[in-house]
Design a protein around this motif. Sequence first.
Motif, PDB file in Angstrom:
ATOM      1  N   ARG B   7       0.857  -1.186   0.000  1.00 12.92           N
ATOM      2  CA  ARG B   7       0.000   0.000   0.000  1.00 12.92           C
ATOM      3  C   ARG B   7       0.890   1.232   0.000  1.00 12.92           C
ATOM      4  O   ARG B   7       1.811   1.350   0.810  1.00 12.92           O
ATOM      5  CB  ARG B   7      -0.926   0.026   1.212  1.00 12.92           C
ATOM      6  CG  ARG B   7      -1.805   1.269   1.244  1.00 12.92           C
ATOM      7  CD  ARG B   7      -2.932   1.160   2.244  1.00 12.92           C
ATOM      8  NE  ARG B   7      -3.871   0.099   1.861  1.00 12.92           N
ATOM      9  CZ  ARG B   7      -4.916  -0.242   2.613  1.00 12.92           C
ATOM     10  NH1 ARG B   7      -5.147   0.363   3.759  1.00 12.92           N
ATOM     11  NH2 ARG B   7      -5.719  -1.206   2.215  1.00 12.92           N
ATOM     12  N   VAL B   8       0.620   2.142  -0.927  1.00 10.37           N
ATOM     13  CA  VAL B   8       1.381   3.394  -1.006  1.00 10.37           C
ATOM     14  C   VAL B   8       0.438   4.523  -0.647  1.00 10.37           C
ATOM     15  O   VAL B   8      -0.562   4.747  -1.326  1.00 10.37           O
ATOM     16  CB  VAL B   8       1.921   3.622  -2.439  1.00 10.37           C
ATOM     17  CG1 VAL B   8       2.897   4.789  -2.443  1.00 10.37           C
ATOM     18  CG2 VAL B   8       2.581   2.366  -2.978  1.00 10.37           C
ATOM     19  N   GLY B   9       0.724   5.223   0.449  1.00  8.86           N
ATOM     20  CA  GLY B   9      -0.175   6.284   0.894  1.00  8.86           C
ATOM     21  C   GLY B   9       0.513   7.631   0.910  1.00  8.86           C
ATOM     22  O   GLY B   9       1.718   7.735   1.160  1.00  8.86           O
ATOM     23  N   GLY B  10      -0.245   8.676   0.628  1.00 10.62           N
ATOM     24  CA  GLY B  10       0.307  10.020   0.688  1.00 10.62           C
ATOM     25  C   GLY B  10      -0.725  11.028   0.265  1.00 10.62           C
ATOM     26  O   GLY B  10      -1.907  10.710   0.155  1.00 10.62           O
ATOM     27  N   GLU B  11      -0.251  12.265   0.033  1.00 11.32           N
ATOM     28  CA  GLU B  11      -1.166  13.307  -0.424  1.00 11.32           C
ATOM     29  C   GLU B  11      -1.319  13.217  -1.930  1.00 11.32           C
ATOM     30  O   GLU B  11      -0.430  12.738  -2.618  1.00 11.32           O
ATOM     31  CB  GLU B  11      -0.596  14.687  -0.092  1.00 11.32           C
ATOM     32  CG  GLU B  11      -0.682  15.054   1.356  1.00 11.32           C
ATOM     33  CD  GLU B  11      -0.092  16.434   1.615  1.00 11.32           C
ATOM     34  OE1 GLU B  11       0.143  17.183   0.635  1.00 11.32           O
ATOM     35  OE2 GLU B  11       0.155  16.745   2.786  1.00 11.32           O
ATOM     36  N   ALA B  12      -2.446  13.737  -2.430  1.00  8.00           N
ATOM     37  CA  ALA B  12      -2.603  13.859  -3.881  1.00  8.00           C
ATOM     38  C   ALA B  12      -1.465  14.738  -4.382  1.00  8.00           C
ATOM     39  O   ALA B  12      -1.090  15.712  -3.739  1.00  8.00           O
ATOM     40  CB  ALA B  12      -3.937  14.495  -4.212  1.00  8.00           C
ATOM     41  N   GLY B  13      -0.865  14.370  -5.481  1.00 12.71           N
ATOM     42  CA  GLY B  13       0.215  15.175  -6.043  1.00 12.71           C
ATOM     43  C   GLY B  13       1.599  14.765  -5.561  1.00 12.71           C
ATOM     44  O   GLY B  13       2.607  15.317  -5.996  1.00 12.71           O
TER      45      GLY B  13
END
Lengths: 253, 587
Positions: B7-13
């Motif tokens: 799973r790769v999570g972060g902010e849009a952009g």
Amino acid sequence: MVELQSFNKNEKPSWCPGCGNFAISLATKKSISELNIKPKDSVLVSGVGCFAKLPYWIKSYGFVGLHGRSLPVAQGTKLANKKLTVIAYGGDGDGYGEGGNHFIHACRRNVNITYLVHNNSVFGLTTGQYSPTSKQGKVSKSSPLGAKESPLNPIALAISSGAKFVARGYAGDINHLTGLIKKAIQFEGFAFIDILQYCPSFGHDIKYYNERVYRLEDNFHDSSNKILALQKAFEIEENKNDRLAIGVFYKSQ
Amino acid sequence: MESINIRVGGEAGQGIATVAKIISELVIQKGYSIFSSKEYMSQIKSGHNFHNIRISNQQVSADVNKINILVAINKESIIKHHQQVNEKGIVLYDSSINIDDIIPKQNVNYIPINVKEIENEIKGKNLNNIIYIGSIIKLFNIPLSELIEILENKFKNKPEIKSALIKAAELSYNNFNVLTEIKLPEIKEEKQLIKLFNGNEIIAKAAIDSGLTFHCQYPMTPVTGILHSLSREATKNDNLTVIQPEDEIAAINFALGASFAGARSMTASSGGGFALMTESISLAGMAEIPLVIIEGQRPGPATGSPTKTEQGDLNFVLNAGHGDFPRIIIAPGCIKEAYLETKRAFHLAEKYQLPVIILIDKHLAESIKSIKFSEKDYNFLKEELSIKRGIINETEIKQNQLNKNNLFKRYKFNSDSYLRSIPGNENGIFTCTGDDHDETGCITENPKCRLEGIERREKKLKQILEELDKPKLIGPENADLTVVSWGSNKGAILEAVENINNKTDSEQNKKINVLMVKNMFPFKIEEITKILNSSNKLVLIENNQSSQLNQLIKKETCIDIKDKILRFDGKTFTVDNVYDELIKRIN
């Protein structure tokens, strides 16, 4: 030469006697035949309203679709087969009310079709309500105290939306109208004609228009000048003599 | 099924899509199968987004709950997801994030990655995604050269960006020396030509393979990807016209006008845009114009949750448009079915000249899966699509198809075949119309014509029904429990059921089979009734609140499935969700 008769059908139109649609229908047939376009290569697209029955009574391909939606259908048809001559029809309720959004964007998109709006400033088929081009104060079944809205200005709207051929015709002057429709069909791009139309049942009669209509070409109008064309378009709102100009308001060179 | 879930999570952009994409490409080259879904918010920058990439040595078609590798590009991603990381799993995070206030989960390895250090060393910015990729492939024992090859190809025309990315990848690859117990499963099969598609891309491909020449679509999540794919295709395909119109009403009417003129034509939208099209769908029914419409569901009503998933539009699509007219509604359950059924839609639309709706949802439209394309798939309906379009040319028109005024009887009464003419055809002149009409399309209020017209149109349904696939049970016959569902739930259900059926412990020897309903309309009443009546116990799984498939089944078969597993929080079913629910029901 394609004979005018080759566009005739046996069916008898159901319009009221004296309706302006007869004249616009004849001008359409004359224009197409004089330009040597065959019935098989012409497509007449309409929506819903008295005017919208026109394709039923001309022998050519026809598409009678939904209220206000003739423009998207006609553009789709043309884009799918560029060899066809495609004429879209609208009414003042159908084209300026229900289909107003399509009108603005068709002007911008400039697909090579002709758009003829039968403008009698009244809803005919639904028996006489005020329409988007009725004058403010127009008393009708749905505006017993007079219409509150100011009328839409189709010519000014078309020019400011980017249309490159903008004209007004008159159903009571068939030869002049035929000339305009031929120019519109020959124009490479979106060509729009607002057609003043008398309505013997609910709208102004032919006398009303005959007293007001005058030809732009008799008045040295420069149709290549967008700003002058816009000024002319607003005459309908400003002039006190209540005169109605017909002819080509604007044509991009 | 052996699999690794990243799973790769972060902010849009922040580039999380890039991480998911490149890792997927790297592993499918080695012969792995992947399934990748995403959850994102309806905003362009910031917000919390994540992608799942599930890698397996078997065909994989659904999400699971457990995470093996969590790539946390920001702190929020650690907080939100680290509890889902399983034993011996790892969390890769940016070493500049302070995690002192996060209570670590037991048996999970939190590995800081020196993103800033690498960026500083090569004087680059925004390289975090490639830095994580470098670490992950090291962990998977994938040679660095394979990553470099992908970067060389992707950034051919941007040499500066390319060299920075390659340097960053090398540094992170060489710096990463943590030993973990995470291993990719062993490849069993030979390497095959596998490609990555999401639902939108596969529908665009199916449309192109079906001979699409006209597409008109107003952008709307989750099917905007179809517009993107086809717009790209149109730049290199002279036979394809793609228009982005002013609204969805224009979209469908452009498509109808083009279809009338002989184009193979399509439009697409989600519930809200589809709602605007409904009057025109009725027109397509009356005027008998072939049209393929893609409806990608998202949670409503109104704007709802634009970027989430749901199956809440079935009732609406079944009833969209005023008046009685035939339509076809097909709900594919996976990427491969989306390909085949879209082709079928084009074939049926032209053969029977009516609107065909392909009903998908966000989970199918935007999840990526690796699929093997066989010649058989590619050739599916190929002949029918190239020849039988119902279009008649002037030499084929016989005297009995013309009326006394030499107009073409486009809407011939008492006819079993549906022949149409297109503008330009000398003998084929008719009026295409939404009014009640005679055989040539001329307006009439004659009740006989109205009745003949209705009969002509409704008769199509019977013929279509015979042509559609028979519904089939998947799994063992005479199972203890039959799961009934539709659409994108298919992947999670089949994997969960397989896990249960393959259980070897002595106390559990009960079996489950599955009925995925694909043809929503016309409905295979007889076959479905037979299947449902012969099952021991039924359970329904749907991704909506009011069990709309069950409503349809009840209406068509008078069978009411009482036991329902419904989810409508904007998320799809995972394998684990389905497994836990089904296990309860057979024990």
